[in-house]
Motif scaffolding. Structure first.
Motif, PDB file in Angstrom:
ATOM      1  N   GLY A 184      10.988 112.605 123.202  1.00 56.60           N
ATOM      2  CA  GLY A 184      10.753 112.065 124.533  1.00 56.60           C
ATOM      3  C   GLY A 184      11.807 112.466 125.543  1.00 56.60           C
ATOM      4  N   ILE A 185      12.261 111.493 126.314  1.00 57.75           N
ATOM      5  CA  ILE A 185      13.200 111.773 127.400  1.00 57.75           C
ATOM      6  C   ILE A 185      14.544 112.282 126.903  1.00 57.75           C
ATOM      7  N   LEU A 186      14.860 112.015 125.642  1.00 52.98           N
ATOM      8  CA  LEU A 186      16.126 112.496 125.074  1.00 52.98           C
ATOM      9  C   LEU A 186      16.179 114.012 124.975  1.00 52.98           C
ATOM     10  N   ARG A 187      15.049 114.677 125.192  1.00 52.08           N
ATOM     11  CA  ARG A 187      15.047 116.139 125.145  1.00 52.08           C
ATOM     12  C   ARG A 187      15.975 116.725 126.209  1.00 52.08           C
ATOM     13  N   HIS A 188      16.173 115.991 127.291  1.00 49.53           N
ATOM     14  CA  HIS A 188      17.051 116.479 128.353  1.00 49.53           C
ATOM     15  C   HIS A 188      18.516 116.420 127.937  1.00 49.53           C
ATOM     16  N   ILE A 189      18.817 115.596 126.965  1.00 52.41           N
ATOM     17  CA  ILE A 189      20.188 115.473 126.463  1.00 52.41           C
ATOM     18  C   ILE A 189      20.439 116.426 125.305  1.00 52.41           C
ATOM     19  N   PHE A 190      19.484 116.482 124.373  1.00 52.27           N
ATOM     20  CA  PHE A 190      19.715 117.225 123.138  1.00 52.27           C
ATOM     21  C   PHE A 190      19.144 118.637 123.152  1.00 52.27           C
ATOM     22  N   GLY A 191      18.335 118.993 124.142  1.00 56.82           N
ATOM     23  CA  GLY A 191      17.886 120.366 124.278  1.00 56.82           C
ATOM     24  C   GLY A 191      16.772 120.792 123.356  1.00 56.82           C
ATOM     25  N   PHE A 192      16.058 119.856 122.757  1.00 60.77           N
ATOM     26  CA  PHE A 192      14.878 120.193 121.969  1.00 60.77           C
ATOM     27  C   PHE A 192      13.832 119.114 122.169  1.00 60.77           C
ATOM     28  N   ASN A 193      12.588 119.446 121.862  1.00 65.32           N
ATOM     29  CA  ASN A 193      11.489 118.522 122.131  1.00 65.32           C
ATOM     30  C   ASN A 193      11.086 117.680 120.928  1.00 65.32           C
ATOM     31  N   SER A 194      11.229 118.258 119.740  1.00 62.24           N
ATOM     32  CA  SER A 194      10.806 117.542 118.539  1.00 62.24           C
ATOM     33  C   SER A 194      11.568 118.047 117.333  1.00 62.24           C
ATOM     34  N   ALA A 195      11.560 117.238 116.276  1.00 63.09           N
ATOM     35  CA  ALA A 195      12.184 117.617 115.012  1.00 63.09           C
ATOM     36  C   ALA A 195      11.169 117.401 113.898  1.00 63.09           C
ATOM     37  N   THR A 196      11.091 118.393 113.011  1.00 61.12           N
ATOM     38  CA  THR A 196      10.164 118.322 111.885  1.00 61.12           C
ATOM     39  C   THR A 196      10.929 118.039 110.606  1.00 61.12           C
ATOM     40  N   THR A 197      10.515 117.001 109.901  1.00 55.80           N
ATOM     41  CA  THR A 197      11.096 116.688 108.600  1.00 55.80           C
ATOM     42  C   THR A 197      10.431 117.573 107.554  1.00 55.80           C
ATOM     43  N   MET A 198      11.263 118.249 106.741  1.00 56.04           N
ATOM     44  CA  MET A 198      10.768 119.129 105.691  1.00 56.04           C
ATOM     45  C   MET A 198      11.357 118.692 104.356  1.00 56.04           C
ATOM     46  N   VAL A 199      10.559 118.780 103.312  1.00 57.74           N
ATOM     47  CA  VAL A 199      10.974 118.298 101.987  1.00 57.74           C
ATOM     48  C   VAL A 199      10.655 119.350 100.940  1.00 57.74           C
ATOM     49  N   LYS A 200      11.534 119.457  99.969  1.00 62.74           N
ATOM     50  CA  LYS A 200      11.270 120.309  98.801  1.00 62.74           C
ATOM     51  C   LYS A 200      11.531 119.498  97.537  1.00 62.74           C
ATOM     52  N   GLU A 201      10.598 119.530  96.623  1.00 60.91           N
ATOM     53  CA  GLU A 201      10.795 118.900  95.318  1.00 60.91           C
ATOM     54  C   GLU A 201      11.748 119.758  94.494  1.00 60.91           C
ATOM     55  N   VAL A 202      12.754 119.165  93.932  1.00 59.29           N
ATOM     56  CA  VAL A 202      13.753 119.897  93.161  1.00 59.29           C
ATOM     57  C   VAL A 202      13.109 120.525  91.941  1.00 59.29           C
ATOM     58  N   GLY A 203      13.394 121.811  91.731  1.00 60.60           N
ATOM     59  CA  GLY A 203      12.897 122.498  90.555  1.00 60.60           C
ATOM     60  C   GLY A 203      11.561 123.192  90.736  1.00 60.60           C
ATOM     61  N   VAL A 204      10.948 123.043  91.912  1.00 63.65           N
ATOM     62  CA  VAL A 204       9.666 123.710  92.168  1.00 63.65           C
ATOM     63  C   VAL A 204       9.926 125.186  92.426  1.00 63.65           C
ATOM     64  N   VAL A 205       9.247 126.059  91.698  1.00 62.40           N
ATOM     65  CA  VAL A 205       9.439 127.493  91.834  1.00 62.40           C
ATOM     66  C   VAL A 205       8.655 127.999  93.038  1.00 62.40           C
ATOM     67  N   VAL A 206       9.346 128.795  93.897  1.00 65.13           N
ATOM     68  CA  VAL A 206       8.703 129.363  95.071  1.00 65.13           C
ATOM     69  C   VAL A 206       8.050 130.689  94.673  1.00 65.13           C
ATOM     70  N   ARG A 207       6.785 130.843  94.994  1.00 64.01           N
ATOM     71  CA  ARG A 207       6.059 132.076  94.658  1.00 64.01           C
ATOM     72  C   ARG A 207       5.694 132.850  95.919  1.00 64.01           C
TER      73      ARG A 207
END
Length: 207
Positions: A184-207
């Motif tokens: 929201g309005i905090l974008r004028h302070i922090f310089g970005f519009n949104s943040a995406t949460t990303m998760v990885k399960e430990v031990g999952v092999v990337v293919r």
């Protein structure tokens, strides 16, 4: 040998942060996240002084060249502390008490809580001279191994919409987006519009 003098792929990953690399880590952290932190922690000299003061080597994994140059770091947060922590007293020591109160309120808007079974990333960056050598991938792999060794089941991080390069790295490493939160309005302070949460399960092999 590359133009920067760093031989491709010749680096090591180690737990912690060497004392002699503390200044470089503080400056690198600021340079990596200055756009987001410019109002809470700027100007640059004071920001680096604060970050240097509060860095916790016990919550870091570093990349070091074969000739002992600092190449980058991955910080993480647990219920016991964070790579870049500190409190009102640390802010006051650098900015004065009046400045500390205002900055503390801004910093608190960026705080994220730890969840059971999850290691929360607290900043990953690679020195500009070492980009393209696999350092970022090596750091993230080491963090995952650390999480597994301590019995944690997943890694979590938040990536802002103005950093697509970092998001691409996380996706290649197997992180999956969970949710996106506009600020929201905090974008004028922090310089970005949104943040995406990303998760990885430990031990999952990337293919």
């Amino acid at each position: 040998m590359t133009a920067t003098g760093i031989t491709e792929q010749r680096f090591q990953i180690e737990a912690g942060l060497r004392p002699e690399h503390r200044e470089q880590a503080a400056a690198g952290y600021w340079d990596a996240f200055a756009r987001k932190l410019r109002y809470p922690l700027g100007p640059r000299d004071k920001a680096i002084a604060f970050i240097r003061r509060v860095l916790n080597p016990g919550h870091a994994i570093s990349a070091i060249s074969d000739d002992n140059r600092f190449l980058g770091v991955a910080g993480f947060k647990t219920p016991k502390g964070a790579f870049v922590g500190g409190g009102i007293a640390d802010l006051a020591a650098v900015y004065g008490m009046a400045g500390a109160v205002a900055r503390g309120l801004l910093v608190s808007a960026l705080e994220r809580s730890c969840e059971d079974g999850t290691l929360l990333m607290d900043g990953v960056f690679v020195d500009a001279r070492a980009r393209g050598l696999g350092v970022g991938t090596g750091l993230l792999t080491a963090v995952e191994r650390h999480a597994a060794a301590t019995g944690l089941k997943r890694l979590r991080l938040d990536v802002i919409d103005t950093n697509p390069r970092a998001r691409a790295l996380y996706e290649r490493q197997g992180f999956k987006p969970q949710s996106t939160q506009p600020i929201g309005i905090l974008r004028h302070i922090f310089g970005f519009n949104s943040a995406t949460t990303m998760v990885k399960e430990v031990g999952v092999v990337v293919r």
